[in-house]
Design a protein around this motif. Structure first.
Motif, PDB file in Angstrom:
ATOM      1  N   TYR A  51       0.833  -1.201   0.000  1.00 39.53           N
ATOM      2  CA  TYR A  51       0.000   0.000   0.000  1.00 39.53           C
ATOM      3  C   TYR A  51       0.873   1.259   0.000  1.00 39.53           C
ATOM      4  N   ASP A  52       1.924   1.266   0.797  1.00 40.79           N
ATOM      5  CA  ASP A  52       2.818   2.424   0.858  1.00 40.79           C
ATOM      6  C   ASP A  52       3.537   2.667  -0.470  1.00 40.79           C
ATOM      7  N   GLN A  53       3.779   1.603  -1.221  1.00 37.06           N
ATOM      8  CA  GLN A  53       4.442   1.723  -2.527  1.00 37.06           C
ATOM      9  C   GLN A  53       3.444   1.989  -3.660  1.00 37.06           C
ATOM     10  N   ASP A  54       2.185   2.202  -3.299  1.00 38.12           N
ATOM     11  CA  ASP A  54       1.104   2.430  -4.270  1.00 38.12           C
ATOM     12  C   ASP A  54       0.939   1.268  -5.247  1.00 38.12           C
ATOM     13  N   ALA A  55       1.243   0.068  -4.791  1.00 43.56           N
ATOM     14  CA  ALA A  55       1.055  -1.124  -5.625  1.00 43.56           C
ATOM     15  C   ALA A  55      -0.388  -1.607  -5.563  1.00 43.56           C
ATOM     16  N   ILE A  56      -1.099  -1.265  -4.478  1.00 36.34           N
ATOM     17  CA  ILE A  56      -2.516  -1.598  -4.356  1.00 36.34           C
ATOM     18  C   ILE A  56      -3.278  -0.356  -3.909  1.00 36.34           C
ATOM     19  N   THR A  57      -4.560  -0.336  -4.198  1.00 40.25           N
ATOM     20  CA  THR A  57      -5.391   0.813  -3.838  1.00 40.25           C
ATOM     21  C   THR A  57      -5.797   0.722  -2.376  1.00 40.25           C
ATOM     22  N   ALA A  58      -6.358   1.826  -1.873  1.00 34.77           N
ATOM     23  CA  ALA A  58      -6.816   1.856  -0.488  1.00 34.77           C
ATOM     24  C   ALA A  58      -7.936   0.844  -0.262  1.00 34.77           C
ATOM     25  N   GLU A  59      -8.807   0.687  -1.244  1.00 33.82           N
ATOM     26  CA  GLU A  59      -9.909  -0.268  -1.124  1.00 33.82           C
ATOM     27  C   GLU A  59      -9.387  -1.709  -1.053  1.00 33.82           C
ATOM     28  N   GLU A  60      -8.409  -2.021  -1.918  1.00 34.80           N
ATOM     29  CA  GLU A  60      -7.821  -3.362  -1.900  1.00 34.80           C
ATOM     30  C   GLU A  60      -7.119  -3.622  -0.566  1.00 34.80           C
ATOM     31  N   TYR A  61      -6.415  -2.601  -0.084  1.00 33.35           N
ATOM     32  CA  TYR A  61      -5.714  -2.728   1.187  1.00 33.35           C
ATOM     33  C   TYR A  61      -6.686  -3.036   2.320  1.00 33.35           C
ATOM     34  N   GLU A  62      -7.772  -2.272   2.400  1.00 40.78           N
ATOM     35  CA  GLU A  62      -8.745  -2.475   3.473  1.00 40.78           C
ATOM     36  C   GLU A  62      -9.423  -3.837   3.374  1.00 40.78           C
TER      37      GLU A  62
END
Length: 115
Positions: free
Chosen positions: A94-105
């Motif tokens: 998530y910090d590397q912007d490899a996944i979106t906030a929605e995917e992270y949650e």
């Protein structure tokens, strides 16, 4: 990740051509089976590979053909430590912007529900 049943079925049905050897990452063995397939000797050997794969325990198979993957991940059970490591890896993505906030949650919730 390699599967024991798939490897055994490949050995039984396509073993004369060494397909199971290629699947398991034993490329030299696969090439030898393929080169000598006209002699039918690899078919005979593949039958014994088939029996060996069927009789091999899941733990022995995973140790030999799936190195580096914790057994707890393979059998579906995860310890709290495994989940903590997975959460930290997810946070890095998530910090590397490899996944979106929605995917992270979504993935974070799934991991926390396993506790």
């Amino acid at each position: 990740m390699k599967n024991k049943i798939v490897a055994a079925l490949l050995a039984f049905f396509l073993g004369i051509f060494g397909v199971h050897k290629f699947y398991l990452g034993e490329n030299l063995g696969g090439i030898l089976y393929l080169l000598f397939s006209w002699t039918f000797i690899p078919g005979f050997l593949a039958f014994f590979d088939f029996l060996g794969l069927l009789l091999m325990s899941d733990q022995a198979f995973n140790a030999k053909f799936n190195p580096g993957i914790p057994y707890s991940v393979l059998d579906g059970s995860r310890s709290a430590q495994d989940i903590t490591v997975a959460l930290s890896q997810l946070k890095k993505l998530y910090d590397q912007d490899a996944i979106t906030a929605e995917e992270y949650e979504e993935k974070r919730r799934k991991l926390l529900n396993e506790l």
